[in-house]
Design a protein around this motif. Structure first.
Motif, PDB file in Angstrom:
ATOM      1  N   CYS A   1       6.511  -7.325  13.383  1.00  0.00           N
ATOM      2  CA  CYS A   1       6.693  -6.096  14.168  1.00  0.00           C
ATOM      3  C   CYS A   1       5.454  -5.714  14.980  1.00  0.00           C
ATOM      4  O   CYS A   1       4.363  -6.212  14.756  1.00  0.00           O
ATOM      5  N   ASP A   2       5.680  -4.765  15.888  1.00  0.00           N
ATOM      6  CA  ASP A   2       4.609  -4.309  16.783  1.00  0.00           C
ATOM      7  C   ASP A   2       4.261  -2.835  16.589  1.00  0.00           C
ATOM      8  O   ASP A   2       3.793  -2.200  17.530  1.00  0.00           O
ATOM      9  N   CYS A   3       4.496  -2.275  15.413  1.00  0.00           N
ATOM     10  CA  CYS A   3       4.280  -0.834  15.219  1.00  0.00           C
ATOM     11  C   CYS A   3       2.879  -0.445  15.705  1.00  0.00           C
ATOM     12  O   CYS A   3       1.878  -0.988  15.223  1.00  0.00           O
ATOM     13  N   LEU A   4       2.837   0.497  16.619  1.00  0.00           N
ATOM     14  CA  LEU A   4       1.564   0.835  17.278  1.00  0.00           C
ATOM     15  C   LEU A   4       0.519   1.413  16.334  1.00  0.00           C
ATOM     16  O   LEU A   4      -0.671   1.392  16.625  1.00  0.00           O
ATOM     17  N   TYR A   5       0.956   1.981  15.203  1.00  0.00           N
ATOM     18  CA  TYR A   5       0.031   2.649  14.292  1.00  0.00           C
ATOM     19  C   TYR A   5      -0.449   1.741  13.152  1.00  0.00           C
ATOM     20  O   TYR A   5      -1.367   2.090  12.435  1.00  0.00           O
ATOM     21  N   CYS A   6       0.192   0.582  12.973  1.00  0.00           N
ATOM     22  CA  CYS A   6      -0.009  -0.161  11.722  1.00  0.00           C
ATOM     23  C   CYS A   6      -0.939  -1.363  11.878  1.00  0.00           C
ATOM     24  O   CYS A   6      -0.763  -2.186  12.782  1.00  0.00           O
ATOM     25  N   GLY A   7      -1.904  -1.478  10.971  1.00  0.00           N
ATOM     26  CA  GLY A   7      -2.871  -2.578  11.007  1.00  0.00           C
ATOM     27  C   GLY A   7      -2.255  -3.946  10.760  1.00  0.00           C
ATOM     28  O   GLY A   7      -2.869  -4.973  11.043  1.00  0.00           O
TER      29      GLY A   7
ATOM     30  N   PHE B   1      -0.893  10.449   9.109  1.00  0.00           N
ATOM     31  CA  PHE B   1      -1.206   9.264   9.902  1.00  0.00           C
ATOM     32  C   PHE B   1      -2.710   8.985   9.775  1.00  0.00           C
ATOM     33  O   PHE B   1      -3.523   9.904   9.807  1.00  0.00           O
ATOM     34  N   VAL B   2      -3.069   7.704   9.598  1.00  0.00           N
ATOM     35  CA  VAL B   2      -4.484   7.312   9.515  1.00  0.00           C
ATOM     36  C   VAL B   2      -4.746   6.289  10.623  1.00  0.00           C
ATOM     37  O   VAL B   2      -4.122   5.221  10.620  1.00  0.00           O
ATOM     38  N   PRO B   3      -5.623   6.610  11.587  1.00  0.00           N
ATOM     39  CA  PRO B   3      -5.845   5.643  12.672  1.00  0.00           C
ATOM     40  C   PRO B   3      -6.495   4.354  12.172  1.00  0.00           C
ATOM     41  O   PRO B   3      -7.364   4.395  11.303  1.00  0.00           O
ATOM     42  N   HIS B   4      -6.020   3.237  12.685  1.00  0.00           N
ATOM     43  CA  HIS B   4      -6.602   1.938  12.337  1.00  0.00           C
ATOM     44  C   HIS B   4      -7.371   1.440  13.564  1.00  0.00           C
ATOM     45  O   HIS B   4      -6.819   1.411  14.668  1.00  0.00           O
ATOM     46  N   PRO B   5      -8.635   1.020  13.394  1.00  0.00           N
ATOM     47  CA  PRO B   5      -9.475   0.677  14.552  1.00  0.00           C
ATOM     48  C   PRO B   5      -8.980  -0.508  15.382  1.00  0.00           C
ATOM     49  O   PRO B   5      -9.418  -0.677  16.516  1.00  0.00           O
ATOM     50  N   LYS B   6      -8.092  -1.311  14.814  1.00  0.00           N
ATOM     51  CA  LYS B   6      -7.609  -2.475  15.577  1.00  0.00           C
ATOM     52  C   LYS B   6      -6.165  -2.289  16.050  1.00  0.00           C
ATOM     53  O   LYS B   6      -5.429  -3.259  16.200  1.00  0.00           O
ATOM     54  N   THR B   7      -5.784  -1.041  16.252  1.00  0.00           N
ATOM     55  CA  THR B   7      -4.435  -0.773  16.785  1.00  0.00           C
ATOM     56  C   THR B   7      -4.550   0.062  18.060  1.00  0.00           C
ATOM     57  O   THR B   7      -5.619   0.617  18.353  1.00  0.00           O
TER      58      THR B   7
ATOM     59  N   LYS C   1      -7.157  -5.839  -0.484  1.00  0.00           N
ATOM     60  CA  LYS C   1      -8.017  -5.470   0.644  1.00  0.00           C
ATOM     61  C   LYS C   1      -7.482  -6.025   1.973  1.00  0.00           C
ATOM     62  O   LYS C   1      -7.876  -5.552   3.033  1.00  0.00           O
ATOM     63  N   LEU C   2      -6.577  -6.987   1.901  1.00  0.00           N
ATOM     64  CA  LEU C   2      -5.996  -7.522   3.139  1.00  0.00           C
ATOM     65  C   LEU C   2      -4.696  -6.823   3.536  1.00  0.00           C
ATOM     66  O   LEU C   2      -4.190  -7.036   4.627  1.00  0.00           O
ATOM     67  N   TYR C   3      -4.163  -6.013   2.644  1.00  0.00           N
ATOM     68  CA  TYR C   3      -2.950  -5.270   3.016  1.00  0.00           C
ATOM     69  C   TYR C   3      -3.397  -3.999   3.740  1.00  0.00           C
ATOM     70  O   TYR C   3      -3.234  -2.877   3.267  1.00  0.00           O
ATOM     71  N   GLU C   4      -4.005  -4.223   4.889  1.00  0.00           N
ATOM     72  CA  GLU C   4      -4.700  -3.118   5.552  1.00  0.00           C
ATOM     73  C   GLU C   4      -3.828  -2.441   6.610  1.00  0.00           C
ATOM     74  O   GLU C   4      -4.015  -2.625   7.815  1.00  0.00           O
ATOM     75  N   ILE C   5      -2.874  -1.657   6.131  1.00  0.00           N
ATOM     76  CA  ILE C   5      -2.046  -0.842   7.034  1.00  0.00           C
ATOM     77  C   ILE C   5      -2.980   0.094   7.807  1.00  0.00           C
ATOM     78  O   ILE C   5      -2.845   0.318   8.992  1.00  0.00           O
ATOM     79  N   TYR C   6      -3.950   0.641   7.049  1.00  0.00           N
ATOM     80  CA  TYR C   6      -5.029   1.468   7.612  1.00  0.00           C
ATOM     81  C   TYR C   6      -6.236   1.234   6.704  1.00  0.00           C
ATOM     82  O   TYR C   6      -6.077   0.802   5.548  1.00  0.00           O
ATOM     83  N   PRO C   7      -7.446   1.475   7.193  1.00  0.00           N
ATOM     84  CA  PRO C   7      -8.624   1.250   6.338  1.00  0.00           C
ATOM     85  C   PRO C   7      -8.583   2.170   5.117  1.00  0.00           C
ATOM     86  O   PRO C   7      -8.203   3.330   5.235  1.00  0.00           O
ATOM     87  N   ASN C   8      -8.935   1.620   3.969  1.00  0.00           N
ATOM     88  CA  ASN C   8      -8.896   2.406   2.736  1.00  0.00           C
ATOM     89  C   ASN C   8     -10.216   2.265   1.982  1.00  0.00           C
ATOM     90  O   ASN C   8     -10.406   1.330   1.208  1.00  0.00           O
TER      91      ASN C   8
ATOM     92  N   SER D   1      -2.130   7.406   1.855  1.00  0.00           N
ATOM     93  CA  SER D   1      -2.763   7.906   3.089  1.00  0.00           C
ATOM     94  C   SER D   1      -3.337   9.310   2.891  1.00  0.00           C
ATOM     95  O   SER D   1      -4.328   9.677   3.514  1.00  0.00           O
ATOM     96  N   LEU D   2      -2.738  10.083   1.980  1.00  0.00           N
ATOM     97  CA  LEU D   2      -3.297  11.407   1.667  1.00  0.00           C
ATOM     98  C   LEU D   2      -4.611  11.231   0.899  1.00  0.00           C
ATOM     99  O   LEU D   2      -5.613  11.894   1.189  1.00  0.00           O
ATOM    100  N   GLU D   3      -4.619  10.283  -0.042  1.00  0.00           N
ATOM    101  CA  GLU D   3      -5.850  10.001  -0.804  1.00  0.00           C
ATOM    102  C   GLU D   3      -6.967   9.547   0.128  1.00  0.00           C
ATOM    103  O   GLU D   3      -8.132   9.901  -0.037  1.00  0.00           O
ATOM    104  N   VAL D   4      -6.595   8.728   1.114  1.00  0.00           N
ATOM    105  CA  VAL D   4      -7.593   8.172   2.037  1.00  0.00           C
ATOM    106  C   VAL D   4      -8.153   9.277   2.944  1.00  0.00           C
ATOM    107  O   VAL D   4      -9.344   9.328   3.228  1.00  0.00           O
TER     108      VAL D   4
END
Ligand code: SAH
Length: 349
Positions: free
Chosen positions: A63-69, A229-235, A300-307, A269-272
């Motif tokens: 997929c191409d979800c714009l928000y997801c790492g 929502f948590v911004p991911h630097p590579k999205t 650590k590779l399941y990086e939907i967003y940095p945690n 994402s709330l914890e993060v």
């Protein structure tokens, strides 16, 4: 009507309209809302918190979800896939450590064919009375049907945002209409269905969040994952601001008073975004928490967003830690599978 009267009306009737929800979301004084949400949680769900083990078994995604790492255009991410028996092995470890639900989540990875997922489900079901939640995205009806027959109990597929235009912009590979079609299929197949959405996606308004909450009600979901929502630097959304955690708590609270029996997790994402609000979430309606149980090298590779909170901690140690945390909150650890709460299983009925 005053805010208090509007909240009372929703509690009483289990009905709300967009304007009423927006009015509550706009109000800075949350005392009454949070108090009511906590009361309703206690009345319908009791003091038990359900612990779910999540195995994030592949970070490949079509997929191409714009928000997801994990989106397929992010070439910075190293990819992994867990072997089928490795997934079963970690489900067994989770079960032996007291987890009664395992959530199998991945990017949309067609390497895991219908038969491969069937194999995993059947093997896990041989371990013991363990509920399986699938969270593998959009697949064929026949896949969903087979997995249900194999014994999968639940399916988590978030609607992400109820604003159709925004949804279609954020998901260029799919559409909002499709998402609703898949959710309908899952209901038809009698999965316990989970949906959910993100708070403060760019372009989202309070009206959108009101529609999100009302859509959960309309879909009659058994579970809803609601997190900032948590911004991911590579999205593409790298420059957007993270979601507001106080707004997240308000949305959780309204969802609780409107839907009553739904399972509401405190999301990662709330914890993060603000670890302190994890505790608050348990006082504004939440009754579920998930812990990752796959090996750290995969976590650590399941990086939907940095945690930044990720720890190289064993399943047993983490289970003890979370149990102590729940006791510290004055709540109980559920020893049931934590299936959908229905009128007949609810603590008040
Ligand atoms: N492929 C599966 C799992 C998706 S990842 C599926 O499509 O259902 C699980 C969830 O993480 C998503 O549903 C989304 O709500 C959430 N998520 C992804 N990126 C996020 C981000 N940047 N911030 C907050 N939540 C995010």
């Amino acid at each position: 009507m005053s805010i208090k009267a509007t909240i009372d009306k929703i509690v009483e009737t289990s009905k709300a309209d967009i304007n009423e929800i927006v009015e509550i979301l706009s109000c800075d004084n949350t005392d009454y809302l949070f108090k009511k949400a906590n009361e309703i949680r206690k009345k319908y769900c009791g003091d038990e918190i359900h612990l779910r083990a999540i195995i994030e078994f592949s970070n490949y995604c079509r997929c191409d979800c714009l928000y997801c790492g994990l989106n397929r255009k992010n070439s910075f991410l190293s990819k992994y896939r867990m072997e089928l028996d490795e997934i079963v092995e970690y489900a067994e470890k989770a079960y032996k450590n007291g987890y009664k639900t395992v959530v199998l989540q991945s990017g949309e990875d067609l390497w895991y064919t219908r038969d491969k997922i069937s194999y995993i489900i059947r093997k896990i079901k041989e371990i013991g009375d363990i509920a399986i939640t699938l969270s593998v995205g959009e697949r064929d009806y026949e896949d969903y049907k087979q997995w249900r027959l194999d014994g999968a109990d639940r399916f988590l597929l978030k609607h992400e945002t109820a604003d159709e235009k925004l949804y279609n912009y954020l998901h260029p590979h799919s559409s909002f209409k499709n998402r609703l079609k898949y959710l309908k299929w899952l209901k038809e197949l009698e999965y316990q269905v989970g949906s959910g959405f993100m708070i403060d996606l760019p372009g989202q308004k309070l009206e959108t969040l009101a529609k999100d909450i009302l859509l959960l009600k309309e879909l009659d979901v058994d579970m809803a994952g609601i997190g900032p929502f948590v911004p991911h630097p590579k999205t593409e959304l790298r420059n957007s601001l993270p979601g507001d955690t106080n707004l997240t708590l308000k949305v959780l609270a309204i969802t609780r008073i409107l839907l009553k029996r739904v399972h509401l997790p405190t999301t990662t994402s709330l914890e993060v975004t603000n670890i302190k609000d994890r505790k608050n979430a348990f006082y504004t309606g939440a009754n579920v928490i998930m812990r990752k149980v796959q090996p750290y090298k995969y976590r650590k590779l399941y990086e939907i967003y940095p945690n930044p909170n990720l720890k190289d901690i064993g399943i047993k140690e983490e289970r003890i830690e979370i149990e102590n945390y729940i006791k510290m909150l004055g709540r109980k650890i559920s020893d049931t599978r934590g299936d959908a709460i229905t009128k007949s299983t609810s603590s008040i009925c």
